[in-house]
Structures are given as structure tokens and as C-alpha cells.
Write an enzyme that holds these catalytic residues in place. Structure first.
Site, PDB file in Angstrom:
ATOM      1  N   ASN A 149       0.735  -0.977  -0.410  1.00 31.10           N
ATOM      2  CA  ASN A 149      -0.067   0.084   0.021  1.00 31.10           C
ATOM      3  C   ASN A 149       0.758   1.334  -0.437  1.00 31.10           C
ATOM      4  O   ASN A 149       0.490   2.244  -0.698  1.00 31.10           O
ATOM      5  CB  ASN A 149      -1.189  -0.184   1.228  1.00 31.10           C
ATOM      6  CG  ASN A 149      -2.127  -1.143   1.588  1.00 31.10           C
ATOM      7  OD1 ASN A 149      -2.169  -1.245  -0.102  1.00 31.10           O
ATOM      8  ND2 ASN A 149      -2.041  -1.417   2.044  1.00 31.10           N
TER       9      ASN A 149
ATOM     10  N   GLU B 132       1.470 -12.090  -2.556  1.00 27.79           N
ATOM     11  CA  GLU B 132       2.216 -11.519  -1.140  1.00 27.79           C
ATOM     12  C   GLU B 132       0.811 -12.568  -0.538  1.00 27.79           C
ATOM     13  O   GLU B 132       0.342 -12.738  -0.706  1.00 27.79           O
ATOM     14  CB  GLU B 132       0.711 -10.499  -1.277  1.00 27.79           C
ATOM     15  CG  GLU B 132       1.411  -8.844  -0.989  1.00 27.79           C
ATOM     16  CD  GLU B 132       1.193  -7.397  -0.172  1.00 27.79           C
ATOM     17  OE1 GLU B 132       0.363  -7.878   0.744  1.00 27.79           O
ATOM     18  OE2 GLU B 132       1.299  -6.480  -1.390  1.00 27.79           O
TER      19      GLU B 132
ATOM     20  N   ASN C 126      -0.342  -1.780  -6.733  1.00 28.93           N
ATOM     21  CA  ASN C 126      -0.351  -3.136  -5.423  1.00 28.93           C
ATOM     22  C   ASN C 126      -1.722  -2.357  -5.374  1.00 28.93           C
ATOM     23  O   ASN C 126      -1.717  -1.254  -5.458  1.00 28.93           O
ATOM     24  CB  ASN C 126       0.372  -2.136  -4.640  1.00 28.93           C
ATOM     25  CG  ASN C 126      -0.006  -3.073  -3.343  1.00 28.93           C
ATOM     26  OD1 ASN C 126       0.703  -4.637  -3.563  1.00 28.93           O
ATOM     27  ND2 ASN C 126      -0.883  -2.707  -2.264  1.00 28.93           N
ATOM     28  N   GLU C 127      -2.583  -3.928  -5.495  1.00 27.00           N
ATOM     29  CA  GLU C 127      -3.471  -3.958  -5.255  1.00 27.00           C
ATOM     30  C   GLU C 127      -4.779  -3.449  -5.317  1.00 27.00           C
ATOM     31  O   GLU C 127      -5.447  -1.848  -4.780  1.00 27.00           O
ATOM     32  CB  GLU C 127      -3.461  -4.263  -3.649  1.00 27.00           C
ATOM     33  CG  GLU C 127      -3.215  -5.074  -3.244  1.00 27.00           C
ATOM     34  CD  GLU C 127      -3.739  -5.658  -1.448  1.00 27.00           C
ATOM     35  OE1 GLU C 127      -3.934  -4.407  -0.619  1.00 27.00           O
ATOM     36  OE2 GLU C 127      -3.060  -6.555  -1.285  1.00 27.00           O
TER      37      GLU C 127
HETATM   38  O1  AHR Z   1       1.702  -6.667   4.025  1.00 26.84           O
HETATM   39  C1  AHR Z   1       1.259  -5.832   4.295  1.00 26.84           C
HETATM   40  C2  AHR Z   1      -0.307  -5.191   2.790  1.00 26.84           C
HETATM   41  O2  AHR Z   1      -0.862  -5.640   2.529  1.00 26.84           O
HETATM   42  C3  AHR Z   1       0.569  -4.620   1.780  1.00 26.84           C
HETATM   43  O3  AHR Z   1       0.743  -3.377   1.320  1.00 26.84           O
HETATM   44  C4  AHR Z   1      -0.761  -4.850   0.886  1.00 26.84           C
HETATM   45  O4  AHR Z   1      -0.444  -4.558  -0.594  1.00 26.84           O
HETATM   46  C5  AHR Z   1      -1.593  -5.642   1.181  1.00 26.84           C
HETATM   47  O5  AHR Z   1      -3.065  -5.067   1.901  1.00 26.84           O
END
Ligand code: AHR
Length: 505
Positions: free
Chosen positions: A73, A293, A173-174
Site C-alpha cells: 500500500n 503477497e 499494487n492492489e
Molecule cells: O503486506 C501488508 C499489506 O497487505 C500490503 O501493503 C498490501 O499490499 C496488502 O494489503
């Protein structure tokens, strides 16, 4: 009481060559992962760069192959320019993702230097939350161009004469997550990712690019997100990323240990979406999954609330997501790794999130020692011995009914055949609370075999943990009772246990 499982391991029944990059991890600028984790100038083991020597040593011991950076994030509000150049001129900024202050004393060049020392491959990510193709192409030029241009000369002026030659790039990311700074719809993101990929590829066609898939399988946009995003990007990217975190908030071990079956469903569903878009595009190219992740994450949720609700005054590198893993989590991590090995035909990269202090296998004490969490060990065994071809094992095991994933086998096993050193390694978990599992493994086509190593993890208390004071409370111990006779390996798994067994063939 015992339960019996029979397994066939045939030399010719192979899923795929196991991509070693499934044993990757993740370093994000959050909590104490960077500051106080890999980087702590002044620590007794720190080198001239300020890298903790004990953390480097444990990273090497694990044999991690690839490390994703700098988020997470954090990435979606990050300006890479802040983290390069003279340290005394780098700006201090707020990190709005984690409600903390970022000093930027560690950045791109420090991370690359750390990767070279740790002997891992870097996997970088570009910010597609608040930024776009323009910054991404400048960043790539800064990192990878030999010289003679503005950004490559800027890198040189910062003391890095040679290009970093970073091959792996994540496109954001996400981006499906409403919590993400710059969150987008699948169409918005798909277009942006496509244009960014095109720009990066214009610089170097051999780059490997990862587009964002879903943040987890419960997202309302999953799996339509994957279909839309791949529709935009299929011909420009190599991987689609997936994330998944596991928890036992419900304190229900049987269901907790069934969640790896949900992971399997998630992988196979996304593999189906990839194939659908491949067919739709009449493409001959294959996109794979980067599961960049994954981990258990829930032990720290209560203690993190104050910071994560923005009520702690922007601390710098505070303890965040410092889950202390127990023995039950050893079983979970073993099951997840087995799933990745069994799906090695579609999952080519996977990153345990994260490497140190933040939901991590390695923990550190400021100015003190580093220690191994319980989950360090199944990850270690998979990283070190997960080599060669993933075997397509035929498994017949008694099952139990779970709420989360229907019928689940008590005995979970994955196997790899490392032809280079003539070893077959099995990783096995017994999900049964009180029955021993007797495994009878038929070894077909391997010739004569002998036992090389057998390690077992079991504990009377599922909640047992390691700590800086008691780092060896939950550790593997040499196993006993395994035997190879006339082409069969017999193995006994105590209730709730993880084991790794290697045979020479
Ligand atoms: O790894 C912790 C967080 O989890 C990361 O920043 C994010 O990509 C996910 O939601």
C-alpha cells in the site's frame, strides 16, 4: 489411533519444473521492515551501508530467491525520487497508507545494494496509484539505462555507475482495493497498466511485467477484475498478481487448516480466467500467476488499531503487523507452500509477505538479536529443498468436512524431484488433531532409494510461539521411524505435524 494414506510418486508424473521464484519474499516501507529490519545503522552487526548483518545472514540461510519492493500500500503514494541521492537532502514525508512518517533514508539504490549482498533478485513496483507511465519510464531509465541520458546520469551522479538491470516490474499494487490511494475500476486500471507496460517495454522487451489481480478472493470485483484487466493488458504482461492472507480469528483449527483449499480454488479460478482471455485474444502467449503477497496475518490486528486508525501522531517506523506466529501457523504455512508446489504449472512467483518484523519469519530486537519465528522453518525447508520438478502425486487420504472448503484430506503432501542432486523431497502435513497418519508412498521409476534427512515439527500446544528470549521453543527435530524398503517409503506423521523428508535415489 492411526489413519492411513497411500500415495504414488512416479518419476514420470510431473506437474512442472518448479520455478524457484515461488520462494520469494517482500520488503515494504512499513513498520519495522526496512528501518530496524534490514536497515539499522549503528546496530552491532551493521555493515558500512547500515544493513543488519544478522538479518542478511538469516535471509541467506532461508535461501530466498526474489524480493518485492517497495510496497504494498505504501507504493501507491510513493515518489521514487525522494529515496535517491544524498541522504541529507532527502525529504521526510507522510506515508498516508500506514499513518506514519517516511524518512527516505533508504531507497532504490540502497535496496539494490542490499539485494546484491543478500544474493536475491529484486522485483520492483511502480506507483500507479498517484502516478503513471511518465514516472514509471523515468524510474526505469534511472535504474536500467547505462548512461548518457538525464536519468541514467542522475543515477551515476548518485554513485551508481552501473545500471541495476532490474528485470521484474509490478504495475502498481492492489489497485482493486478501495483502501488503496488512487484506487481504480478494472477498466481504468487496465488502460493505465496497458499504457505503462507499453512504455516500459519500449525501453526493454525482455522485462517481466506483473499486472494487479485481486487483493483477495472475497473482493466484490473478483474474478471480473481479472478478466477485464487481462482483456486490456494480456499481450503486454507476463504475470497477474494475487494476494491472500489467512487468519484464525474464529479459533477453529479444522477450518483454519482447510483454507489452503480455498487458496487452491483461487489459483485455479484465476488460471481459468487467464485461459479464457488467452482464447479470446487468440494468443499463443501464456500469462502466469505471481502470488506476490501471502501469509498468516491476524495476531497483531488489535494492537495495530491505534496507528491504523490514524490516532498515533505519524510515528516513524513503529512496530506494525508484528504477528507472533504459533505452532498452528507452521501447519498453515506448510500447507500454503505445498499448494504452490502443486500448482507450479500456473504459479511462477510467490512472495511471503513480508521478510522481517512485519508479518515475517524473521524478527529483530532494536540494537539486539534477530530471531526465527515458528513459521521460519517450513519456509526454510521449502526454499532450500524445493528444487527440480514438482511431482504429480496421487494421494488417497481420509478426509474431513470443513465449512470453508468441503472435504479436506487429513494428509497433505507435495513432492519434488531434484535430478541434479538425485534427491526426492516430500513436505507433509497431518491436519488431524489426535490421530497419527501413516503414509505409504510407492516410489515408481526411481530405483533404489535411501533416507537422507527427516525433520519433524510438532508441539503439544498449538499456541506455542518463539520469542527473542526463547527462540528455540518451536523448532524442527530429527524424525524417526521412516523407512524405505522395496520401492516404498513409509512415514509416520504425529497428530498436527509438519515434516520434510529427503531420500537419495
Ligand atoms: O503486506 C501488508 C499489506 O497487505 C500490503 O501493503 C498490501 O499490499 C496488502 O494489503
Amino acid at each position: 489411533m492411526t489413519l492411513k494414506a497411500s500415495i504414488i510418486a512416479d518419476r514420470d508424473f510431473v506437474i512442472a519444473p518448479l520455478d524457484r521464484r515461488v520462494f520469494g519474499t517482500f520488503v515494504e516501507h512499513m513498520g519495522r521492515c526496512v528501518y530496524g529490519g534490514i536497515y539499522e545503522p549503528g546496530h552491532p552487526t551493521a555493515d558500512e551501508h547500515g544493513f543488519r548483518g544478522d538479518v542478511l545472514a538469516l535471509t541467506k540461510e532461508l535461501g530466498v530467491t526474489i524480493v518485492r519492493y517497495p510496497g504494498g500500500n505504501f507504493l501507491s503514494g510513493y515518489d521514487w525520487e525522494d529515496g535517491v541521492g544524498p541522504k541529507d537532502q532527502r525529504p521526510v514525508k507522510l506515508d498516508l497508507a500506514w499513518f506514519t512518517t517516511e524518512t527516505n533514508q533508504f531507497g532504490t539504490n540502497e535496496f539494490i545494494t542490499w539485494c546484491r549482498k543478500a544474493e536475491v533478485e529484486p522485483m520492483f513496483a511502480v506507483n500507479l496509484g498517484t502516478r503513471g507511465p511518465d514516472e514509471a519510464r523515468h524510474f526505469l531509465e534511472y535504474c536500467n539505462h547505462p548512461g548518457g541520458t538525464y536519468y541514467s546520469e542522475l543515477r551515476k551522479s548518485h554513485g551508481y555507475e552501473q545500471p541495476h538491470d532490474i528485470k521484474f516490474w509490478c504495475l502498481g499494487n492492489e489497485m482493486d482495493g478501495p483502501w488503496q490511494i488512487g484506487h481504480k475500476t478494472a477498466d481504468e486500471y487496465g488502460r493505465l497498466a496497458h499504457e505503462t507496460a507499453k512504455a516500459l517495454r519500449s525501453f526493454d522487451k525482455s522485462l517481466e511485467l506483473v499486472v494487479c489481480g485481486s487483493s483477495n478472493a472475497k473482493m466484490p470485483t473478483y474474478p471480473e477484475w481479472e478478466a477485464t484487466v487481462l482483456d486490456h493488458t494480456y499481450n503486454e504482461v507476463d504475470y497477474i498478481s494475487l494476494h491472500m492472507y489467512f487468519d484464525n480469528h474464529a479459533n477453529d483449527t479444522a477450518n483454519y487448516l482447510a483454507m489452503s483449499e480455498k487458496l487452491d480454488d483461487y489459483i485455479m479460478s484465476v488460471a481459468g480466467v487467464i485461459d479464457y482471455i488467452k482464447a479470446k485474444k487468440r494468443s499463443t502467449k501464456q500469462v502466469y500467476i505471481s502470488f506476490d503477497e501471502w501469509n498468516v496475518w491476524y495476531h497483531s490486528k488489535e494492537q495495530d488499531k491505534k496507528i491504523l486508525e490514524g490516532n498515533d501522531g505519524w510515528p516513524s517506523a513503529p512496530p506494525l503487523l508484528e504477528d507472533i506466529y504459533n505452532f498452528e501457523d507452521v501447519l498453515q504455512v506448510g500447507l500454503i507452500l505445498n499448494t504452490f508446489i502443486r500448482r507450479s504449472n500456473v504459479v511462477k512467483i510467490a512472495c511471503l509477505a513480508q521478510l522481517v518484523n512485519v508479518i515475517a519469519p524473521i524478527m529483530t530486537v532494536p540494537n539486539g538479536p534477530a530471531w526465527r519465528q515458528t513459521t521460519y522453518y517450513p519456509f526454510l525447508f521449502a526454499c532450500v529443498y524445493g528444487r527440480g520438478k514438482a511431482l504429480d502425486l496421487k494421494v488417497a487420504s481420509p478426509t474431513y468436512k470443513s465449512d470453508v472448503a468441503g472435504d479436506v484430506a487429513y494428509a497433505d503432501i507435495a513432492g519434488v524431484h531434484d535430478e541434479a542432486c538425485g534427491h526426492v523431497t516430500f513436505f507433509a502435513v497431518n491436519r488431524h488433531a489426535n490421530e497419527t497418519a501413516e503414509l505409504d508412498i510407492g516410489l515408481e521409476g526411481f530405483g533404489s532409494a535411501s533416507l537422507v534427512d527427516h525433520q519433524v515439527m510438532t508441539h503439544a500446544d498449538l499456541r506455542a510461539v518463539n520469542s527473542a528470549e526463547k527462540p528455540d521453543n518451536v523448532v524442527p527435530k530429527p524424525g524417526s521411524g521412516a523407512a524405505v524398503r522395496e520401492g516404498r517409503l513409509s512415514l509416520t506423521l504425529p497428530p498436527y505435524s509438519y515434516q520434510m523428508i529427503r531420500i537419495k535415489i
